[in-house]
Design an enzyme around this catalytic site. Structure first.
Site, PDB file in Angstrom:
ATOM      1  N   TRP A  50       7.682   8.939   1.840  1.00  0.00           N
ATOM      2  CA  TRP A  50       6.592   7.684   1.885  1.00  0.00           C
ATOM      3  C   TRP A  50       5.649   7.902   2.989  1.00  0.00           C
ATOM      4  CZ3 TRP A  50       5.938   5.927  -2.643  1.00  0.00           C
ATOM      5  CH2 TRP A  50       7.141   5.832  -3.428  1.00  0.00           C
ATOM      6  N   ASP A  77       5.862   0.166   7.731  1.00  0.00           N
ATOM      7  CA  ASP A  77       6.261   0.346   6.362  1.00  0.00           C
ATOM      8  C   ASP A  77       7.649  -0.330   6.297  1.00  0.00           C
ATOM      9  OD1 ASP A  77       7.045   0.282   3.709  1.00  0.00           O
ATOM     10  OD2 ASP A  77       6.062   2.717   3.487  1.00  0.00           O
ATOM     11  N   LYS A 111      12.045  -4.029  -3.217  1.00  0.00           N
ATOM     12  CA  LYS A 111      13.284  -3.471  -2.677  1.00  0.00           C
ATOM     13  C   LYS A 111      14.178  -4.547  -2.019  1.00  0.00           C
ATOM     14  CE  LYS A 111      11.424   0.800  -3.227  1.00  0.00           C
ATOM     15  NZ  LYS A 111      10.162   1.407  -2.496  1.00  0.00           N
TER      16      LYS A 111
HETATM   17  C1  LIG Z   1       9.240   2.111  -2.854  1.00  0.00           C
HETATM   18  C2  LIG Z   1       8.563   2.500  -1.368  1.00  0.00           C
HETATM   19  C3  LIG Z   1       7.371   2.637  -1.119  1.00  0.00           C
HETATM   20  C4  LIG Z   1       6.302   2.473  -2.411  1.00  0.00           C
HETATM   21  O1  LIG Z   1       6.239   1.079  -2.763  1.00  0.00           O
HETATM   22  P1  LIG Z   1       5.180   0.755  -4.008  1.00  0.00           P
HETATM   23  O2  LIG Z   1       5.114  -0.876  -3.896  1.00  0.00           O
HETATM   24  O3  LIG Z   1       5.807   1.294  -5.174  1.00  0.00           O
HETATM   25  O4  LIG Z   1       3.717   1.251  -3.794  1.00  0.00           O
HETATM   26  C5  LIG Z   1       6.679   2.746  -0.027  1.00  0.00           C
HETATM   27  N1  LIG Z   1       7.352   2.898   1.131  1.00  0.00           N
HETATM   28  C6  LIG Z   1       8.573   2.664   1.139  1.00  0.00           C
HETATM   29  C7  LIG Z   1       9.285   2.657   2.312  1.00  0.00           C
HETATM   30  C8  LIG Z   1       9.330   2.348  -0.122  1.00  0.00           C
HETATM   31  O5  LIG Z   1      10.508   2.475  -0.343  1.00  0.00           O
END
Ligand SMILES: *Cc1c(COP(=O)(O)O)cnc(C)c1O
Length: 361
Positions: free
Chosen positions: A103, A172, A196
């Site tokens: 990511w 993030d 998540k």
């Molecule tokens: C799942 C995830 C993403 C991607 O998220 P989307 O909402 O599908 O764009 C980005 N960063 C992390 C840390 C993730 O676990």
């Protein structure tokens, strides 16, 4: 609810049962309006109140001060990979990133479109099994970006890096938002795709210090500017109403169980239970992440062979333990034990893993 399984999927992921039940109860008649929350105008008083309540609840849970704004958007965390450099970049100043996995790599790939990117530290040399230590960012950086939790490898920052002076730290937090008490003041911006640890897919949460909103060039399209959302309380256009509503219900659950502090205690207990099985398996189960950097949310591990890994995933599924297959880039198995996963669910998993080992070692 005997027909509910234990869901260890990495995302979309398990949600609090109480939130799902409440949504079911209210589906046809939300809040005495005689309508579903999906049907009511986002300009109605009732929705306005609900959104403001969601924001207040988030402020309470994360102890967010008034100099930060809360924005609800579409597009997922992947959209933030370019909105962060677009909104926080500054002419002639490098954007600095730590690469701790897939990511982060994707975030960097988007940022290079907007200016100079420096990767100041990376754990790629050891297959992203660790979080780089003693990371330092330059004083002149536009911002510093990290991935708070690495969903695929199961590593997590346990101590946030320092940034100097006015360099905002951006994280993030898609897979570790509110997994433990976090000092929001350390950050210029925090973003998270909801699916998540917060709610359903389709909404992204951004918490950003208000003074940073003025950096974006005026001629940027409205929907790409954070300040557009800020000025209109996330309702410049129609927001993902139902998704925000589900996030609100899941936050209400978190509040009821005692907030993030109580959740953290529970999360530490769950992680300990699972890592204990791995560590006491005489190498039958091998954790992916280095011990000091282990995630509270995603536990990635390998078995002695791919055949056994597949068998373990299949037998687990027969016992109602779902979603244990590891990400294809790491292989093996991964148990995602987000906030909504119960201690009982993890205990059922550890019991199964212990039995599986005894049968196959
Ligand atoms: C799942 C995830 C993403 C991607 O998220 P989307 O909402 O599908 O764009 C980005 N960063 C992390 C840390 C993730 O676990």
């Amino acid at each position: 609810m005997t027909d509910r399984v234990y869901n260890f999927y990495p995302g979309p992921a398990t949600l609090p049962l109480s939130a799902l039940k409440k949504a079911k109860e209210e589906l046809l008649n939300w809040n005495g309006t005689g309508m579903s929350v999906m049907e009511i105008s986002h300009r109605s008083k009732e929705w306005d109140n609900a959104l403001n309540e969601a924001n207040l609840l988030l402020r309470k849970l994360m102890d967010i001060s008034d100099d930060y704004t809360i924005l609800w958007m579409g597009g997922g965390a992947s959209t933030q990979f370019y909105q962060v450099p677009l909104n926080l970049g500054l002419e002639g100043r490098p954007m600095e990133y730590v690469n701790t996995g897939r990511w982060s790599t994707k975030a960097i790939a988007e940022a290079v479109r907007f200016g100079e990117v420096r990767t100041v530290a990376s754990s790629e040399d050891d297959d992203f099994k660790y979080i780089p230590k003693d990371v330092s960012f330059s004083d002149g950086a536009a911002f510093a970006h990290i991935t708070g939790n690495n969903t695929i490898y199961g590593t997590e920052w346990h101590e946030w890096p320092d940034t100097d002076g006015d360099v905002p730290l951006v994280s993030d937090m898609s897979s570790n938002l509110m997994d433990r008490v976090t000092d929001v003041k350390k950050f210029g911006a925090i973003y998270a795709g909801a699916q998540k640890n917060l709610g359903p897919a389709g909404v992204t949460l951004l918490i950003v210090r208000e003074d940073l909103l003025g950096r974006v060039p005026d001629d940027t399209p409205s929907m790409q500017k954070w300040i557009t959302y800020h000025k209109k309380n996330s309702m410049f256009n129609t927001p993902p109403v139902f998704n925000i509503y589900m996030c609100k219900l899941s936050m209400e659950h978190l509040d009821e169980i005692g907030g993030v502090k109580a959740q953290e205690k529970k999360n530490r207990k769950k992680a300990e239970l699972l890592y204990d099985v791995i560590d006491s398996s005489d190498g039958f189960y091998e954790g992916w992440a280095r011990k000091e950097d282990r995630s509270l949310m995603n536990v990635s591990f390998r078995l002695p062979s791919e055949e056994l890994e597949q068998k373990c995933v299949e037998e687990g599924a027969k016992r109602g333990l779902i979603g244990l297959k590891g990400h294809r880039s790491v292989g093996g198995m991964r148990a995602s034990i987000y906030n909504a996963m119960s201690i009982e669910g993890v205990e059922t998993l550890t019991k199964f893993l212990t039995e599986f080992k005894e049968k196959h070692e």
